[in-house]
Design a protein around this motif. Structure first.
Motif, PDB file in Angstrom:
ATOM      1  N   UNK A   9       0.931  -1.501  -0.726  1.00 54.31           N
ATOM      2  CA  UNK A   9       0.319  -1.836  -2.012  1.00 54.31           C
ATOM      3  C   UNK A   9       1.236  -2.755  -2.824  1.00 54.31           C
ATOM      4  N   UNK A  10       2.532  -2.461  -2.803  1.00 58.13           N
ATOM      5  CA  UNK A  10       3.477  -3.309  -3.539  1.00 58.13           C
ATOM      6  C   UNK A  10       3.478  -4.728  -2.982  1.00 58.13           C
ATOM      7  N   UNK A  11       3.449  -4.858  -1.660  1.00 55.56           N
ATOM      8  CA  UNK A  11       3.442  -6.183  -1.037  1.00 55.56           C
ATOM      9  C   UNK A  11       2.141  -6.937  -1.323  1.00 55.56           C
ATOM     10  N   UNK A  12       1.027  -6.232  -1.337  1.00 56.01           N
ATOM     11  CA  UNK A  12      -0.251  -6.867  -1.670  1.00 56.01           C
ATOM     12  C   UNK A  12      -0.219  -7.378  -3.111  1.00 56.01           C
ATOM     13  N   UNK A  13       0.269  -6.558  -4.024  1.00 57.43           N
ATOM     14  CA  UNK A  13       0.385  -6.993  -5.422  1.00 57.43           C
ATOM     15  C   UNK A  13       1.301  -8.201  -5.538  1.00 57.43           C
ATOM     16  N   UNK A  14       2.422  -8.163  -4.825  1.00 59.84           N
ATOM     17  CA  UNK A  14       3.372  -9.273  -4.846  1.00 59.84           C
ATOM     18  C   UNK A  14       2.708 -10.554  -4.344  1.00 59.84           C
ATOM     19  N   UNK A  15       1.971 -10.461  -3.259  1.00 57.70           N
ATOM     20  CA  UNK A  15       1.290 -11.636  -2.700  1.00 57.70           C
ATOM     21  C   UNK A  15       0.307 -12.225  -3.698  1.00 57.70           C
ATOM     22  N   UNK A  16      -0.471 -11.375  -4.343  1.00 61.60           N
ATOM     23  CA  UNK A  16      -1.490 -11.845  -5.287  1.00 61.60           C
ATOM     24  C   UNK A  16      -0.837 -12.482  -6.517  1.00 61.60           C
ATOM     25  N   UNK A  17       0.291 -11.932  -6.945  1.00 60.03           N
ATOM     26  CA  UNK A  17       0.985 -12.505  -8.099  1.00 60.03           C
ATOM     27  C   UNK A  17       1.661 -13.836  -7.768  1.00 60.03           C
ATOM     28  N   UNK A  18       2.189 -13.952  -6.540  1.00 56.67           N
ATOM     29  CA  UNK A  18       2.980 -15.126  -6.161  1.00 56.67           C
ATOM     30  C   UNK A  18       2.161 -16.279  -5.609  1.00 56.67           C
ATOM     31  N   UNK A  19       1.056 -15.988  -4.954  1.00 56.95           N
ATOM     32  CA  UNK A  19       0.310 -17.013  -4.244  1.00 56.95           C
ATOM     33  C   UNK A  19      -1.164 -16.979  -4.634  1.00 56.95           C
ATOM     34  N   UNK A  20      -1.849 -18.072  -4.371  1.00 54.01           N
ATOM     35  CA  UNK A  20      -3.306 -18.097  -4.546  1.00 54.01           C
ATOM     36  C   UNK A  20      -3.912 -17.504  -3.281  1.00 54.01           C
ATOM     37  N   UNK A  21      -4.248 -16.228  -3.335  1.00 55.47           N
ATOM     38  CA  UNK A  21      -4.806 -15.523  -2.181  1.00 55.47           C
ATOM     39  C   UNK A  21      -6.322 -15.684  -2.220  1.00 55.47           C
ATOM     40  N   UNK A  22      -6.869 -16.357  -1.185  1.00 57.98           N
ATOM     41  CA  UNK A  22      -8.299 -16.645  -1.149  1.00 57.98           C
ATOM     42  C   UNK A  22      -9.091 -15.685  -0.281  1.00 57.98           C
ATOM     43  N   UNK A  23      -8.419 -14.982   0.616  1.00 62.74           N
ATOM     44  CA  UNK A  23      -9.147 -14.112   1.540  1.00 62.74           C
ATOM     45  C   UNK A  23      -8.255 -12.940   1.970  1.00 62.74           C
ATOM     46  N   UNK A  24      -8.903 -11.942   2.539  1.00 61.65           N
ATOM     47  CA  UNK A  24      -8.154 -10.804   3.054  1.00 61.65           C
ATOM     48  C   UNK A  24      -7.276 -11.224   4.225  1.00 61.65           C
ATOM     49  N   UNK A  25      -7.731 -12.209   4.982  1.00 56.62           N
ATOM     50  CA  UNK A  25      -6.908 -12.681   6.099  1.00 56.62           C
ATOM     51  C   UNK A  25      -5.628 -13.357   5.588  1.00 56.62           C
ATOM     52  N   UNK A  26      -5.674 -13.945   4.385  1.00 59.01           N
ATOM     53  CA  UNK A  26      -4.444 -14.473   3.780  1.00 59.01           C
ATOM     54  C   UNK A  26      -3.429 -13.350   3.579  1.00 59.01           C
ATOM     55  N   UNK A  27      -3.917 -12.188   3.168  1.00 62.77           N
ATOM     56  CA  UNK A  27      -3.020 -11.042   2.973  1.00 62.77           C
ATOM     57  C   UNK A  27      -2.500 -10.504   4.305  1.00 62.77           C
ATOM     58  N   UNK A  28      -3.366 -10.470   5.316  1.00 61.65           N
ATOM     59  CA  UNK A  28      -2.928 -10.052   6.652  1.00 61.65           C
ATOM     60  C   UNK A  28      -1.799 -10.976   7.116  1.00 61.65           C
ATOM     61  N   UNK A  29      -1.970 -12.289   6.935  1.00 61.21           N
ATOM     62  CA  UNK A  29      -0.945 -13.262   7.323  1.00 61.21           C
ATOM     63  C   UNK A  29       0.328 -13.091   6.502  1.00 61.21           C
ATOM     64  N   UNK A  30       0.180 -12.874   5.212  1.00 57.46           N
ATOM     65  CA  UNK A  30       1.331 -12.682   4.318  1.00 57.46           C
ATOM     66  C   UNK A  30       2.176 -11.501   4.794  1.00 57.46           C
ATOM     67  N   UNK A  31       1.515 -10.387   5.110  1.00 58.54           N
ATOM     68  CA  UNK A  31       2.239  -9.205   5.578  1.00 58.54           C
ATOM     69  C   UNK A  31       2.832  -9.425   6.969  1.00 58.54           C
ATOM     70  N   UNK A  32       2.109 -10.137   7.830  1.00 59.78           N
ATOM     71  CA  UNK A  32       2.604 -10.412   9.183  1.00 59.78           C
ATOM     72  C   UNK A  32       3.888 -11.242   9.129  1.00 59.78           C
ATOM     73  N   UNK A  33       3.954 -12.202   8.207  1.00 56.03           N
ATOM     74  CA  UNK A  33       5.155 -13.030   8.060  1.00 56.03           C
ATOM     75  C   UNK A  33       6.361 -12.195   7.632  1.00 56.03           C
ATOM     76  N   UNK A  34       6.093 -11.046   7.065  1.00 54.19           N
ATOM     77  CA  UNK A  34       7.164 -10.156   6.629  1.00 54.19           C
ATOM     78  C   UNK A  34       7.402  -9.027   7.634  1.00 54.19           C
ATOM     79  N   UNK A  35       6.743  -9.144   8.789  1.00 56.26           N
ATOM     80  CA  UNK A  35       6.984  -8.199   9.870  1.00 56.26           C
ATOM     81  C   UNK A  35       6.073  -6.987   9.905  1.00 56.26           C
TER      82      UNK A  35
END
Length: 151
Positions: A7-33
């Motif tokens: 949840x913290x990482x999802x919030x961080x992604x939304x605050x830091x980047x223009x997240x357009x889709x759920x797959x953007x979040x999947x990719x964001x988390x994947x880049x962080x392992x």
């Protein structure tokens, strides 16, 4: 992966980047392992009350300023407006059309109001159907509340 960390990482992604889709979040988390499924992201977003809104002619995800159960009328109005909510009614039904991805958040916000005139709240991805009790003035009362909030 721990849900709280996710949840913290999802919030961080939304605050830091223009997240357009759920797959953007999947990719964001994947880049962080972290390998997370889209279904898990979808559930997390609902729990976090993430809404989809428009910015610079594109849809993006945004975190609400407050959780729906803590909202007063001003923040409820903001959530409805940012979801571009439109209402229509027929018989004992009121339909609230929203941007894609905002239906469950709007439904939760309405449920938290505990309006006694409402029998059921049924969300979809981009709408909410309110089934009202068959009592005199129930539809009119809820219609007037929503119309006033959306002014």
């Amino acid at each position: 992966m721990d849900k709280k960390l996710r949840h913290q990482l999802i919030k961080q992604a939304i605050r830091e980047e223009a997240v357009n889709s759920q797959s953007d979040l999947v990719d964001y988390l994947a880049k962080r392992g972290y390998q997370i499924t889209q279904a898990t992201i979808s559930r997390d977003m609902q729990e976090l009350h993430v809404v989809k809104t428009t910015q610079d002619d594109q849809f993006i995800y945004r975190l609400p300023e407050q959780r729906p159960e803590q909202q007063d009328n001003d923040s409820f109005q903001t959530v409805l407006r940012e979801a571009h909510a439109r209402i229509d009614r027929q018989d004992n039904l009121i339909n609230v059309e929203t941007l894609p991805g905002s239906g469950s958040v709007i439904a939760d916000a309405i449920k938290q109001r505990h309006w006694p005139e409402i029998f059921s709240v049924i969300p979809t991805d981009d709408s909410v159907l309110l089934i009202l009790k068959r009592k005199p003035a129930a539809v009119e009362t809820v219609w007037e509340r929503l119309t006033e909030i959306l002014k």
